[in-house]
Design an enzyme around this catalytic site. Structure first.
Site, PDB file in Angstrom:
ATOM      1  N   GLN A 158       0.818  -1.209   0.000  1.00 33.81           N
ATOM      2  CA  GLN A 158       0.000   0.000   0.000  1.00 33.81           C
ATOM      3  C   GLN A 158       0.858   1.268   0.000  1.00 33.81           C
ATOM      4  O   GLN A 158       2.031   1.255   0.354  1.00 33.81           O
ATOM      5  CB  GLN A 158      -0.925   0.003   1.223  1.00 33.81           C
ATOM      6  CG  GLN A 158      -2.007  -1.059   1.209  1.00 33.81           C
ATOM      7  CD  GLN A 158      -1.555  -2.390   1.775  1.00 33.81           C
ATOM      8  OE1 GLN A 158      -0.386  -2.600   2.067  1.00 33.81           O
ATOM      9  NE2 GLN A 158      -2.505  -3.304   1.923  1.00 33.81           N
ATOM     10  N   TRP A 214       4.939 -13.023  -0.623  1.00 27.09           N
ATOM     11  CA  TRP A 214       3.677 -12.303  -0.518  1.00 27.09           C
ATOM     12  C   TRP A 214       3.849 -10.826  -0.890  1.00 27.09           C
ATOM     13  O   TRP A 214       4.898 -10.227  -0.695  1.00 27.09           O
ATOM     14  CB  TRP A 214       3.140 -12.382   0.912  1.00 27.09           C
ATOM     15  CG  TRP A 214       2.819 -13.773   1.360  1.00 27.09           C
ATOM     16  CD1 TRP A 214       2.496 -14.850   0.576  1.00 27.09           C
ATOM     17  CD2 TRP A 214       2.819 -14.246   2.705  1.00 27.09           C
ATOM     18  NE1 TRP A 214       2.282 -15.950   1.350  1.00 27.09           N
ATOM     19  CE2 TRP A 214       2.468 -15.618   2.668  1.00 27.09           C
ATOM     20  CE3 TRP A 214       3.078 -13.654   3.941  1.00 27.09           C
ATOM     21  CZ2 TRP A 214       2.363 -16.395   3.806  1.00 27.09           C
ATOM     22  CZ3 TRP A 214       2.966 -14.427   5.086  1.00 27.09           C
ATOM     23  CH2 TRP A 214       2.615 -15.775   5.023  1.00 27.09           C
ATOM     24  N   GLN A 231      -1.841  -9.811  -3.952  1.00 28.02           N
ATOM     25  CA  GLN A 231      -3.177 -10.189  -3.504  1.00 28.02           C
ATOM     26  C   GLN A 231      -4.255  -9.377  -4.204  1.00 28.02           C
ATOM     27  O   GLN A 231      -5.313  -9.906  -4.565  1.00 28.02           O
ATOM     28  CB  GLN A 231      -3.275  -9.987  -1.985  1.00 28.02           C
ATOM     29  CG  GLN A 231      -2.343 -10.879  -1.201  1.00 28.02           C
ATOM     30  CD  GLN A 231      -2.197 -10.450   0.246  1.00 28.02           C
ATOM     31  OE1 GLN A 231      -2.689  -9.391   0.652  1.00 28.02           O
ATOM     32  NE2 GLN A 231      -1.515 -11.257   1.042  1.00 28.02           N
ATOM     33  N   ARG A 244      -4.654   2.285  10.428  1.00 30.80           N
ATOM     34  CA  ARG A 244      -4.354   2.156  11.856  1.00 30.80           C
ATOM     35  C   ARG A 244      -3.330   1.036  11.967  1.00 30.80           C
ATOM     36  O   ARG A 244      -3.582  -0.101  11.582  1.00 30.80           O
ATOM     37  CB  ARG A 244      -5.619   1.834  12.643  1.00 30.80           C
ATOM     38  CG  ARG A 244      -5.362   1.557  14.118  1.00 30.80           C
ATOM     39  CD  ARG A 244      -6.619   1.197  14.905  1.00 30.80           C
ATOM     40  NE  ARG A 244      -6.232   0.711  16.227  1.00 30.80           N
ATOM     41  CZ  ARG A 244      -6.056  -0.567  16.529  1.00 30.80           C
ATOM     42  NH1 ARG A 244      -6.260  -1.515  15.619  1.00 30.80           N
ATOM     43  NH2 ARG A 244      -5.683  -0.907  17.754  1.00 30.80           N
ATOM     44  N   ALA A 245      -2.168   1.374  12.491  1.00 26.03           N
ATOM     45  CA  ALA A 245      -1.026   0.458  12.438  1.00 26.03           C
ATOM     46  C   ALA A 245      -1.292  -0.827  13.215  1.00 26.03           C
ATOM     47  O   ALA A 245      -1.861  -0.807  14.312  1.00 26.03           O
ATOM     48  CB  ALA A 245       0.224   1.144  12.983  1.00 26.03           C
ATOM     49  N   GLU A 268      -7.689   0.330   6.548  1.00 28.75           N
ATOM     50  CA  GLU A 268      -7.427  -0.895   7.300  1.00 28.75           C
ATOM     51  C   GLU A 268      -7.355  -0.688   8.809  1.00 28.75           C
ATOM     52  O   GLU A 268      -6.858   0.342   9.283  1.00 28.75           O
ATOM     53  CB  GLU A 268      -6.085  -1.490   6.867  1.00 28.75           C
ATOM     54  CG  GLU A 268      -6.023  -1.920   5.409  1.00 28.75           C
ATOM     55  CD  GLU A 268      -4.758  -2.710   5.115  1.00 28.75           C
ATOM     56  OE1 GLU A 268      -4.872  -3.888   4.782  1.00 28.75           O
ATOM     57  OE2 GLU A 268      -3.658  -2.131   5.247  1.00 28.75           O
ATOM     58  N   HIS A 269      -7.874  -1.719   9.535  1.00 29.39           N
ATOM     59  CA  HIS A 269      -7.570  -1.992  10.944  1.00 29.39           C
ATOM     60  C   HIS A 269      -8.223  -1.053  11.946  1.00 29.39           C
ATOM     61  O   HIS A 269      -7.720  -0.917  13.073  1.00 29.39           O
ATOM     62  CB  HIS A 269      -6.051  -1.963  11.185  1.00 29.39           C
ATOM     63  CG  HIS A 269      -5.257  -2.848  10.296  1.00 29.39           C
ATOM     64  ND1 HIS A 269      -3.932  -2.606   9.989  1.00 29.39           N
ATOM     65  CD2 HIS A 269      -5.584  -3.984   9.642  1.00 29.39           C
ATOM     66  CE1 HIS A 269      -3.482  -3.548   9.180  1.00 29.39           C
ATOM     67  NE2 HIS A 269      -4.475  -4.397   8.949  1.00 29.39           N
ATOM     68  N   GLU A 325      -8.453  -4.641   5.635  1.00 28.82           N
ATOM     69  CA  GLU A 325      -8.314  -5.670   6.655  1.00 28.82           C
ATOM     70  C   GLU A 325      -8.961  -5.153   7.933  1.00 28.82           C
ATOM     71  O   GLU A 325      -8.811  -3.975   8.276  1.00 28.82           O
ATOM     72  CB  GLU A 325      -6.843  -5.977   6.945  1.00 28.82           C
ATOM     73  CG  GLU A 325      -6.161  -6.810   5.892  1.00 28.82           C
ATOM     74  CD  GLU A 325      -4.726  -7.134   6.282  1.00 28.82           C
ATOM     75  OE1 GLU A 325      -4.190  -8.084   5.710  1.00 28.82           O
ATOM     76  OE2 GLU A 325      -4.153  -6.438   7.149  1.00 28.82           O
ATOM     77  N   TYR A 351      -6.391  -6.460  13.464  1.00 28.91           N
ATOM     78  CA  TYR A 351      -5.826  -7.721  13.934  1.00 28.91           C
ATOM     79  C   TYR A 351      -6.012  -7.908  15.442  1.00 28.91           C
ATOM     80  O   TYR A 351      -6.182  -9.019  15.928  1.00 28.91           O
ATOM     81  CB  TYR A 351      -4.315  -7.759  13.680  1.00 28.91           C
ATOM     82  CG  TYR A 351      -3.849  -7.872  12.259  1.00 28.91           C
ATOM     83  CD1 TYR A 351      -4.725  -7.861  11.183  1.00 28.91           C
ATOM     84  CD2 TYR A 351      -2.483  -7.994  11.998  1.00 28.91           C
ATOM     85  CE1 TYR A 351      -4.266  -7.962   9.888  1.00 28.91           C
ATOM     86  CE2 TYR A 351      -2.011  -8.103  10.701  1.00 28.91           C
ATOM     87  CZ  TYR A 351      -2.908  -8.078   9.646  1.00 28.91           C
ATOM     88  OH  TYR A 351      -2.434  -8.185   8.363  1.00 28.91           O
TER      89      TYR A 351
END
Length: 734
Positions: A301, A323, A344, A574-575, A607-608, A629, A632
């Protein structure tokens, strides 16, 4: 792949019934870009009236063609002119930069003049008073006396004297200013120590490239920022390896003006062949003859590939095909095949390619010559023949020996590049009309430069701001070089854009500070209502980060209130790794919130976030490509419970919305703290005839949590896939 509270009242979603937008019937609107002049009187004005309007920001209701912009009416040149479309009414407006005591307006008409017109004044650019009116305009040079205090002055033509539009050689406003505006902030100047400019005769180019790469290769959260610029010409036997926070670009008007016989390389040796953290870098405006016939650009990204001509193939995977999680290409020509391999997902816009090798999860194309046809869900290609609206990112170039910024024109239903068939359309703006921002500059000085009429060019560096950077003038360009980074201190919003036409934000990173900011970037105030269809604000290669380089917090990262805004490639993150990372440590509930109507997102990566990643309240919104995503680090199911719903959707369209469309959307979960977490769906949307989704997928990364459905209650669960990382797809919804 790298990876709850209520928003404060000022950011509350707008009511479902919005006021009407297009209220001025019969006006033919077209994009107008304003030129800016950096000179403001440095001492108290004399009593005698002075010319206040020359070189000041100017906008108009329309222009006849690209050769007759509004700026030509305030440039002091009697040989250039503004002309409008051939309809009534039409207007031209000048922003004097500060309230002034007005005395006179001079209109120097071309043959196409106004029979009926008004001179109107305003303090805010919205509420207008009539200072002079006539229905017997005579053309030629008309000088009218006016009075009062105002910042904005416009000529509003209501009846034309000819079959053409309105045409002014010059629009001059005279008066006096009563306040000392303070010191003049100069435009232009050098670009600082972290901009490296080469020509073909420069010695040691490869050594300099290698030196910076050694510093930046693994400096994922470091403070180094660099930009390499190559003057037009040919450069032999170079391998430019591009690390973190590094930009490489040509200084020609077209990519083929600057050719590198060699490579521009991004690989993943620093991370053992895993390219999923190759963020924050850029290649622009160059032609490349790869040594092996194929150039390697293995990024993830926030790594844009714009205005590039690869005279061969392009490999998007790292050495060893590890990846990778990209990516974005725009306005580029790749003569050979693009090897997607292990990527991806990827989005390619308004380009030309010789072919595409394969799909993984979500490969999306719009306006791309040579793109594969839509075949989702297998192969996972989603292809639109054109891009509805696009306006390429501004870029620095050399006109002879003078630095200028080229601002490309807006295109509709675009296909292919802007430059392959000749000189691109747009406007050139001298560097002298930019405040060249260097590390150490304060927000107060930056805002004063904008008020003075200057654009902003951020040189490579890290900038702390103790107050919001306010972009409140139409057509202002804010351009960052070398991933210039803005950090808001004390919980302020880093940047706000007023509800004005044509602002261009491009090429910078906003990094949240340790004190929670309610927002990090706002485009338009809450309740913004102006129609910007002819001249939208664009947000391009503007990235937002919360955590990673240190603890940061923000309630909502990006808020789009202005209608017609185009978001063209952003990563709002967001890390999930680095410093200052934890469920509460870098708390950030909401990623992107869209309240404006007719907003288009092309290349949206979010993300996140602790709650919703994207929320959409505006009507007629469109998204082409979305990558997400979920966070996590959710500690357990209760932490993401949304009432009776398990988890917050990655992309939610509000129930009040009647019309919305999106293509090529993917959401992935990797709940590695509690793999038993279940997410009811990746996407949440009202079920209405005007709301449509195409090519959606969700995937569990290695079985770390699962989705029960793709969108609402539609689409298979990922549970049967177990740890195989096989997506669940929906071709169209409803």
């Amino acid at each position: 792949m790298p990876p709850a509270g209520i928003p404060p009242a000022p950011l509350a979603p707008p009511p479902s019934q919005r006021p009407g937008r297009r209220s001025v019937a019969g006006v033919v609107a077209a994009a107008l870009a304003a030129a800016l002049l950096g000179l403001v009187p440095a001492t108290r004005a004399e009593a005698a009236p002075v010319l206040l309007s020359q070189g000041k920001p100017v906008t108009a209701s329309s222009q006849e063609h690209y050769g007759t912009p509004a700026t030509a009416a305030v440039d002091g040149d009697n040989g250039t002119r503004w002309s409008s479309a051939a309809s009534d009414p039409q207007w031209i407006r000048v922003d004097l930069g500060a309230p002034a005591s007005l005395s006179q307006v001079e209109l120097r008409w071309e043959a196409a003049y106004a029979k009926s017109y008004r001179i109107e004044t305003s303090q805010n650019g919205t509420d207008w008073s009539t200072a002079y009116s006539t229905t017997t305009g005579a053309g030629g040079t008309e000088t009218v006396d006016v009075s009062g205090t105002a910042r904005y002055v416009r000529m509003l033509g209501t009846a034309r004297a000819t079959g053409y539009g309105y045409s002014l050689w010059e629009f001059k406003v005279y008066g006096t200013t009563g306040d000392d505006p303070g010191p003049v902030i100069p435009g232009g100047g050098d670009l600082g120590p972290n901009v490296h400019v080469f020509d073909p005769s420069t010695p040691g180019i490869q050594a300099k490239l290698d030196q910076v790469f050694q510093q930046q290769e693994s400096a994922q959260f470091g403070s180094g920022r660099h930009a390499f610029f190559f003057k037009p010409g040919t450069y032999d036997n170079l391998n430019a390896q591009i690390g973190f926070y590094t930009q490489i670009a040509g200084l020609g008007l077209r990519p083929d003006d600057t050719t590198i016989n060699g490579d521009i390389t991004v690989d993943a040796g620093w991370f053992n062949g895993n390219a999923t953290q190759n963020f924050w870098r850029a290649a622009e405006n160059l032609a490349v003859n790869p040594v092996s016939g194929t150039n390697r650009w293995a990024v993830s990204q926030a790594a844009s590939f714009r205005r590039m001509h690869v005279k061969g193939g392009l490999n998007l995977a790292p050495n060893g095909y590890g990846w990778a999680s990209g990516g974005y290409i725009a306005d580029s020509k790749i003569d050979g095949q693009v090897g997607n391999y292990s990527q991806q997902q990827w989005y390619t816009r308004d380009s030309s390619i010789g072919g595409w090798s394969n799909s993984v999860w979500n490969q999306v194309f719009s306006g791309v010559e040579g793109a594969p046809a839509t075949s989702f869900p297998e192969p996972r290609y989603t292809t639109l023949g054109t891009t509805p609206i696009s306006r390429e990112k501004p870029f620095l170039y050399l006109d002879g020996n003078e630095f200028k910024v080229f601002a490309p024109a807006k295109r509709t239903n675009a296909r292919g590049t802007t430059w392959a068939n000749g000189t691109p359309q747009g406007e050139s703006i001298p560097l002298s009309k930019f405040y060249v921002v260097k590390p150490g500059a304060t927000a107060a000085t930056i805002n004063a430069a904008v008020d003075q009429g200057l654009h902003l060019l951020f040189t490579p560096g890290v900038y702390h701001v103790d107050r919001t950077i306010d972009i409140d003038r139409a057509n202002t360009i804010v351009l960052g070089l070398g991933l210039a980074t803005i950090i808001p201190d004390n919980g302020v919003t880093a940047m706000k854009v007023a509800d004005v036409d044509g602002v261009r934000l491009a090429g910078f990173l906003i990094d949240a500070g340790p004190v929670n900011s309610p927002t990090l970037l706002e485009v338009g105030p809450q309740g913004a209502s102006a129609d910007h269809a002819a001249n939208p604000t664009t947000v391009q290669d503007v990235y937002i980060r919360i955590g990673g380089a240190g603890a940061g917090k923000a309630t909502t990262s990006m808020v789009i209130n202005s209608h017609d805004t185009v978001i063209d490639h952003t990563w709002v993150w967001r890390a999930d790794h680095g410093d200052g990372v934890g469920w509460e440590t870098n708390r950030a509930d909401y990623g992107v919130r869209v309240n404006g109507d007719d907003v288009l997102a092309t290349g949206l990566f979010v993300e996140h976030f602790n709650k919703y990643d994207v929320e959409w309240y505006g009507e007629r919104g469109r998204t082409i490509f979305y990558q997400n995503e979920k966070a996590y680090d959710a500690p357990n199911q209760a932490a993401i419970q949304n009432g009776t719903t398990k988890g917050y959707a990655a992309y939610r369209v509000d129930d009040s919305v009647d019309t919305h469309e999106a293509w090529g959307l993917g959401s992935y979960c990797n709940y590695n703290v509690d793999p038993t977490i279940r997410q009811d769906h990746g996407f949440k949307t009202p079920v209405k005839p005007g709301v449509r989704f195409h090519s959606l997928l969700v995937v569990s990364l290695g079985g770390m949590g699962h989705y029960n459905h793709v969108v609402n209650d539609t689409g298979a669960s990922t549970v049967p896939a177990g740890t195989t990382t096989v997506p669940s797809t929906v071709v169209s919804y409803p």
